[in-house]
Design an enzyme around this catalytic site. Structure first.
Site, PDB file in Angstrom:
ATOM      1  N   TYR A 229      29.972  27.604  42.620  1.00  0.00           N
ATOM      2  CA  TYR A 229      30.355  28.837  42.988  1.00  0.00           C
ATOM      3  C   TYR A 229      29.519  29.537  44.276  1.00  0.00           C
ATOM      4  CZ  TYR A 229      26.012  30.746  41.448  1.00  0.00           C
ATOM      5  OH  TYR A 229      24.699  31.069  41.302  1.00  0.00           O
TER       6      TYR A 229
ATOM      7  N   PHE B 144      25.761  36.673  48.660  1.00  0.00           N
ATOM      8  CA  PHE B 144      24.521  36.761  47.898  1.00  0.00           C
ATOM      9  C   PHE B 144      24.080  35.832  47.346  1.00  0.00           C
ATOM     10  CE2 PHE B 144      28.183  38.455  45.505  1.00  0.00           C
ATOM     11  CZ  PHE B 144      27.942  38.162  44.352  1.00  0.00           C
ATOM     12  N   ASP B 145      24.836  34.979  46.767  1.00  0.00           N
ATOM     13  CA  ASP B 145      24.509  33.535  45.963  1.00  0.00           C
ATOM     14  C   ASP B 145      25.198  32.621  46.001  1.00  0.00           C
ATOM     15  OD1 ASP B 145      23.046  32.469  44.371  1.00  0.00           O
ATOM     16  OD2 ASP B 145      23.368  33.406  42.469  1.00  0.00           O
TER      17      ASP B 145
ATOM     18  N   ILE C  54      28.755  38.063  34.120  1.00  0.00           N
ATOM     19  CA  ILE C  54      29.306  39.346  34.173  1.00  0.00           C
ATOM     20  C   ILE C  54      30.608  39.243  33.419  1.00  0.00           C
ATOM     21  CG2 ILE C  54      28.234  40.122  36.093  1.00  0.00           C
ATOM     22  CD1 ILE C  54      30.611  39.323  37.622  1.00  0.00           C
TER      23      ILE C  54
ATOM     24  N   TYR D 119      28.735  44.661  37.940  1.00  0.00           N
ATOM     25  CA  TYR D 119      27.361  45.302  37.881  1.00  0.00           C
ATOM     26  C   TYR D 119      27.393  46.786  37.827  1.00  0.00           C
ATOM     27  CZ  TYR D 119      25.626  40.504  38.629  1.00  0.00           C
ATOM     28  OH  TYR D 119      25.169  39.246  38.336  1.00  0.00           O
TER      29      TYR D 119
ATOM     30  N   PHE E 100      33.924  35.635  44.247  1.00  0.00           N
ATOM     31  CA  PHE E 100      33.583  34.299  43.862  1.00  0.00           C
ATOM     32  C   PHE E 100      34.661  33.248  44.039  1.00  0.00           C
ATOM     33  CE2 PHE E 100      31.050  37.314  41.381  1.00  0.00           C
ATOM     34  CZ  PHE E 100      29.670  36.694  41.513  1.00  0.00           C
TER      35      PHE E 100
END
Length: 291
Positions: free
Chosen positions: A211, A221-222, A240, A266, A283
């Site tokens: 991902y 962010f990731d 999530i 979130y 994502f």
């Protein structure tokens, strides 16, 4: 057993003084203190609520804890004293805007005031603990409740504005990227870019997922790139909600983009410097395996 939060920097007002040394004064009850700022004004009574910053130090040049670590001042109910010359006695002599340093015997402060079973192992019972306090506000219980209600209302208003802004930004993103995929009932949007040939994963299976996560403006962010796939049990709340739902609808081997609104991500929480409250997340994922 008395309870108190931990205290940050500076001040107090004590009138009964038996000695003065190095800028510190000691009262008839044995409370030793030094004012850094001293103001005129009312002082708190028992059951009042005070808004303070505080820290405690041991030795004098080493901060063990300060309330600013929590990101906000602390609210403490003024209680009766657990022993003569304790912190509650000191707080009852402060006015709004005062800052003071108190000196306490470590065993008295930790075991009586805070309620710890023992003094921390690196401190001796008779060591001197330096407690710094700054008093922001003094409230009656009624004033405190009114203040808390006002803060809650302000937070709700801010959340309403943020939630509406999230919706506006999402609509803009979908229009600019010509995305017409119909959202799921939850609001999740799944855009399959390559359909896999494997089965749909079942709740309780362990899946592996490559991902990259980003917010609507494209800021990443990731990512699993360079680390290898993320492995987790699907349908168990380990990720999530938008992931559990989205990945469960993809066949093994699929590549897809998940557009996940904040209420299944979130929500109103801040997650690191990029994911702000009410952030829609994107994502790009590949479902590698499910077993």
């Amino acid at each position: 057993m008395k309870k108190i939060l931990i205290l940050p920097t500076l001040i107090l007002l004590f009138i009964a003084v038996s000695c003065q040394q190095g800028g510190y004064k000691t009262t008839d009850t044995g409370l030793t203190y030094k004012h850094h700022t001293k103001n005129k004004g009312p002082k708190p009574s028992i059951d009042n609520i005070v808004k303070i910053d505080f820290a405690y130090r041991f030795p004098a040049d080493s901060v063990l804890f300060e309330s600013k670590m929590s990101g906000a001042p602390q609210y403490i109910r003024i209680d009766s004293s657990g022993y003569a010359g304790d912190i509650y006695e000191g707080l009852r002599l402060m006015s709004k805007g005062d800052s003071i340093t108190f000196l306490f015997r470590a065993a008295d402060f930790f075991t009586v005031t805070i309620g710890y079973p023992n003094v921390p192992p690196f401190i001796k019972e008779d060591d001197t603990l330096y407690v710094d306090v700054f008093m922001h506000e003094i409230f009656t219980q009624e004033e405190y409740e009114q203040n808390m209600q006002k803060q809650r209302e302000e937070v709700l208003k801010e959340q309403e504005v943020a939630a509406q802004l999230e919706l506006t930004n999402l609509e803009k993103y979908l229009a600019e990227n010509n995305i017409t995929a119909k959202p799921e009932e939850s609001g999740l949007i799944i855009i399959v870019q390559q359909e896999g040939r494997g089965p749909l994963p079942r709740s309780g299976q362990t899946v592996k997922v490559n991902y990259t996560g980003m917010v609507l403006d494209g800021t990443v962010f990731d990512t699993s790139v360079g680390r290898g796939p993320l492995e987790f049990v699907i349908g168990q709340g380990q990720v999530i909600r938008g992931w559990d739902e989205g990945i469960s609808k993809l066949k093994v081997g699929s590549k897809a983009r998940l557009i996940i609104p904040s209420h299944i991500a979130y929500g109103d929480a801040q997650r690191g410097p990029v994911i702000k409250p009410f952030s829609t997340l994107i994502f790009d994922i590949e479902l590698v395996s499910a077993k």
